[in-house]
Design an enzyme around this catalytic site. Structure first.
Site, short mmCIF file in Angstrom:
data_model
loop_
_atom_site.label_atom_id
_atom_site.label_comp_id
_atom_site.label_asym_id
_atom_site.label_seq_id
_atom_site.Cartn_x
_atom_site.Cartn_y
_atom_site.Cartn_z
N ASP A 1 -70.40 53.65 85.78
CA ASP A 1 -69.34 54.82 85.39
C ASP A 1 -68.14 54.98 86.63
O ASP A 1 -67.92 56.09 87.17
CB ASP A 1 -70.31 56.29 85.53
CG ASP A 1 -71.42 56.16 84.44
OD1 ASP A 1 -70.91 55.88 83.45
OD2 ASP A 1 -71.89 57.44 84.56
N ASP B 1 -75.28 51.29 84.49
CA ASP B 1 -73.98 52.34 84.24
C ASP B 1 -73.36 52.80 85.46
O ASP B 1 -73.70 53.62 85.96
CB ASP B 1 -74.53 53.59 83.16
CG ASP B 1 -73.85 54.29 82.48
OD1 ASP B 1 -72.30 53.76 82.35
OD2 ASP B 1 -74.17 55.26 81.85
N ASP C 1 -75.70 71.29 83.98
CA ASP C 1 -74.71 71.04 84.93
C ASP C 1 -74.10 72.37 85.22
O ASP C 1 -73.61 72.55 86.56
CB ASP C 1 -73.34 70.26 84.50
CG ASP C 1 -73.57 69.20 83.87
OD1 ASP C 1 -74.84 68.51 84.31
OD2 ASP C 1 -73.10 68.56 82.81
N GLU D 1 -73.61 59.51 71.02
CA GLU D 1 -73.09 58.51 72.10
C GLU D 1 -73.96 57.46 72.22
O GLU D 1 -75.30 57.39 72.76
CB GLU D 1 -73.03 59.46 73.23
CG GLU D 1 -72.31 58.43 74.66
CD GLU D 1 -72.00 59.22 75.86
OE1 GLU D 1 -71.56 60.48 75.75
OE2 GLU D 1 -72.11 58.58 76.98
N HIS E 1 -71.11 51.94 78.25
CA HIS E 1 -72.17 51.56 77.49
C HIS E 1 -71.86 50.38 76.65
O HIS E 1 -72.90 49.73 76.45
CB HIS E 1 -72.50 53.02 76.63
CG HIS E 1 -72.79 54.10 77.32
ND1 HIS E 1 -73.45 55.34 76.71
CD2 HIS E 1 -72.81 54.37 78.63
CE1 HIS E 1 -73.44 56.05 77.61
NE2 HIS E 1 -73.28 55.47 79.00
N HIS F 1 -73.09 69.38 80.53
CA HIS F 1 -74.36 69.51 79.87
C HIS F 1 -74.75 70.74 80.15
O HIS F 1 -74.25 71.66 81.49
CB HIS F 1 -75.45 68.55 80.72
CG HIS F 1 -75.01 67.16 80.51
ND1 HIS F 1 -74.26 66.47 81.25
CD2 HIS F 1 -75.47 66.07 79.65
CE1 HIS F 1 -74.25 65.05 80.90
NE2 HIS F 1 -75.03 65.01 80.10
N ASP G 1 -66.14 60.21 82.15
CA ASP G 1 -67.45 60.12 82.41
C ASP G 1 -67.67 59.28 83.42
O ASP G 1 -68.22 57.96 83.27
CB ASP G 1 -68.40 59.60 80.87
CG ASP G 1 -69.80 59.99 81.36
OD1 ASP G 1 -70.15 60.25 82.52
OD2 ASP G 1 -70.69 59.79 80.51
C1 XLS Z 1 -75.17 58.47 80.40
C2 XLS Z 1 -74.19 59.33 79.62
C3 XLS Z 1 -74.17 60.71 79.73
C4 XLS Z 1 -73.51 61.53 78.32
C5 XLS Z 1 -73.68 62.82 78.26
O1 XLS Z 1 -75.10 57.50 80.52
O2 XLS Z 1 -72.98 58.61 79.56
O3 XLS Z 1 -73.49 61.25 80.70
O4 XLS Z 1 -72.10 61.02 78.39
O5 XLS Z 1 -74.95 63.31 78.01
NI NI Z 2 -71.19 59.20 78.85
NI NI Z 3 -73.01 56.58 80.52
#
Ligand code: XLS
Ligand code: NI
Ligand code: NI
Length: 440
Positions: A307, A305, A102, A230, A269, A99, A337
């Site tokens: 991750d 999420d 980042d 996304e 997601h 991003h 991610d």
């Molecule tokens: C958040 C998203 C984010 C996207 C990019 O849940 O996964 O990280 O991948 O903005």
């Molecule tokens: Ni993502």
């Molecule tokens: Ni995500």
């Protein structure tokens, strides 16, 4: 200067290796189904989780110990770039993603933010000249800063819409400058909290206007990367407009955007939307919309999420099955991610996380290729739907029948015989294939 001085370049050592800093299954040069693992899997490191985030959660401060912690401001941003390219090199990954926020700190004005970005982008570009690691995608963070409290492209305030447009315009320029393969839109604040204060139609129309302007600007500057949406159903917003692939697709079709976008599908997601990872991949694939993947996994016990780095071999297998059936990911890749747990705070954990994910997808790839070679599922499915290849079934799929003919047929053939779907048998077969690959 070395940031990860205890780590050498990660090598493939095979399944018998006891070296934690080695690949056991991911062998970049190994050919699977005619292509190397590196070409098929197209792994990518997510800049935010690996170099920017510090382990902060809603109940506690950051825990991560990072060799670049001693810097701040632009020096920190620069140290992160140095550390990032050292990490990419040691992990031997072909791609990374970021991003805007980042890579460079936001200034007190938009102009200052641009200036910071320009400086870091130039530095990244310089590193990319000698590095094999390319930019899979970049994106604009339009969810963290308080100005985006009511959305970005779906904001209630036109000034925010304009600000968001400026950020994406800059993002596309950066994508072009760094030769990004794709450009991603994830709309964390594009949605609503309550309909009591929301003009849903205007918000959705505006989102489409925003995307059309992005498409136009990319054309104007000659950025030819793939645009990706996304989907995510919720978090941080209660209801997000890009809920899942099917919802996103209906939106793109309604607003004539389908030809310009594909989907970036994130495993966690998918599960938040009440789907499996492979479901989302399948919906995208059968519609020609599978663009890229955010490779992670959620926790079935938690409703957010998380991750996590992907380690569930069943899921990586079924995901790779979809990806191979799609003929690969094209310009997309498998972007981690994913973040190490808050308790895994040492720098080496960043390597362990990625190695775990890369090995898990390498296994998934090998199993999926075998399933395809042996036609395990294909053949079963072909037989299951065989009645559509002759007689009345063939007439149905060829559009040669109607309700009159079907009724006449049903009246003569009303003693229907169904056969078992054999779910358990097929699951046992998948297990058998996973175990066979692991035993090799
Ligand atoms: C958040 C998203 C984010 C996207 C990019 O849940 O996964 O990280 O991948 O903005
Ligand atoms: Ni993502
Ligand atoms: Ni995500």
């Amino acid at each position: 200067m070395a940031y990860f001085e205890n780590v050498e370049k990660i090598q493939f050592e095979g399944p018998k290796s006891t070296n934690p800093l080695a690949f056991k299954y991911y062998n970049p040069d190994e050919v699977v189904g005619g292509k190397t693992m590196e070409e098929i899997l197209r792994f990518s490191v997510a800049y935010w989780h690996t170099f920017t985030m510090d382990g902060t959660d809603p109940f506690g401060q950051g825990t991560m110990i990072r060799p670049w912690d001693r810097f701040s401001g632009m020096d920190l941003a620069k140290a992160r770039v140095e550390a990032a390219f050292e990490f990419f090199e040691k992990l031997n990954v072909p791609f990374f993603c970021f991003h805007d926020v980042d890579i460079a700190p936001e200034g007190s004005t938009l102009r200052e933010t641009y200036k910071n970005l320009d400086e870091i982008v130039a530095m990244i570009k310089d590193y990319m000249k000698t590095s094999k690691t390319k930019l899979l995608w970049n994106t604009a963070n339009m969810f963290s800063h308080p100005r985006f409290v009511h959305g970005a492209a779906t904001a209630v305030n036109a000034d925010v819409f304009a600000y968001a447009a400026a950020k994406v315009k800059k993002g596309l320029e950066i994508a072009k400058e760094l030769n990004a393969e794709n450009y991603v839109f994830w709309g964390g604040r594009e949605g609503y909290e309550t309909l009591l204060n929301t003009d849903m139609k205007l918000e959705l129309d505006n989102l489409a206007r925003f995307f059309h302007m992005a498409v136009d600007y990319a054309k104007e500057i000659g950025f030819t990367g793939q645009f990706l949406i996304e989907p995510k159903p919720k978090e941080p917003t209660k209801h997000q407009y890009d809920f899942d692939v099917a919802t996103g697709l209906a939106f793109l079709q309604k607003y004539d955007l389908q030809d310009y976008f594909k989907f970036n599908i994130e495993a966690n997601h998918a599960t938040l939307a009440g789907h499996t990872f492979e479901h989302e991949l399948r919906v995208a694939r059968i519609n020609g919309m599978l663009g890229s993947v955010d490779a992670n996994q959620g926790d079935p016990l938690l409703g957010w999420d998380t991750d996590e780095f992907p380690t569930d071999l069943y899921s990586t297998t079924l995901a790779m099955y979809e990806i191979l059936q799609n003929g690969g990911l094209g310009r997309g890749g498998l972007n981690f991610d994913a973040k190490v747990r808050r308790g895994s705070f040492e720098p080496e954990d960043l390597f362990y996380g990625h190695i775990a994910g890369m090995d898990s997808f390498a296994i998934g790839l090998k199993v999926a290729q075998k399933l395809i070679d042996d036609k395990v599922l294909d053949q079963f499915i072909a037989e299951r739907y065989e009645s559509y290849t002759y007689g009345i079934g063939k007439e149905i799929v060829e559009g040669k029948t109607d309700f009159h003919k079907l009724e006449a047929y049903a009246l003569e053939n009303d003693q229907i015989k169904n056969v078992s779907g054999r779910t358990e048998l097929l699951k046992a077969k998948i297990n058998q294939y996973i175990l066979t690959v692991l035993a090799e």
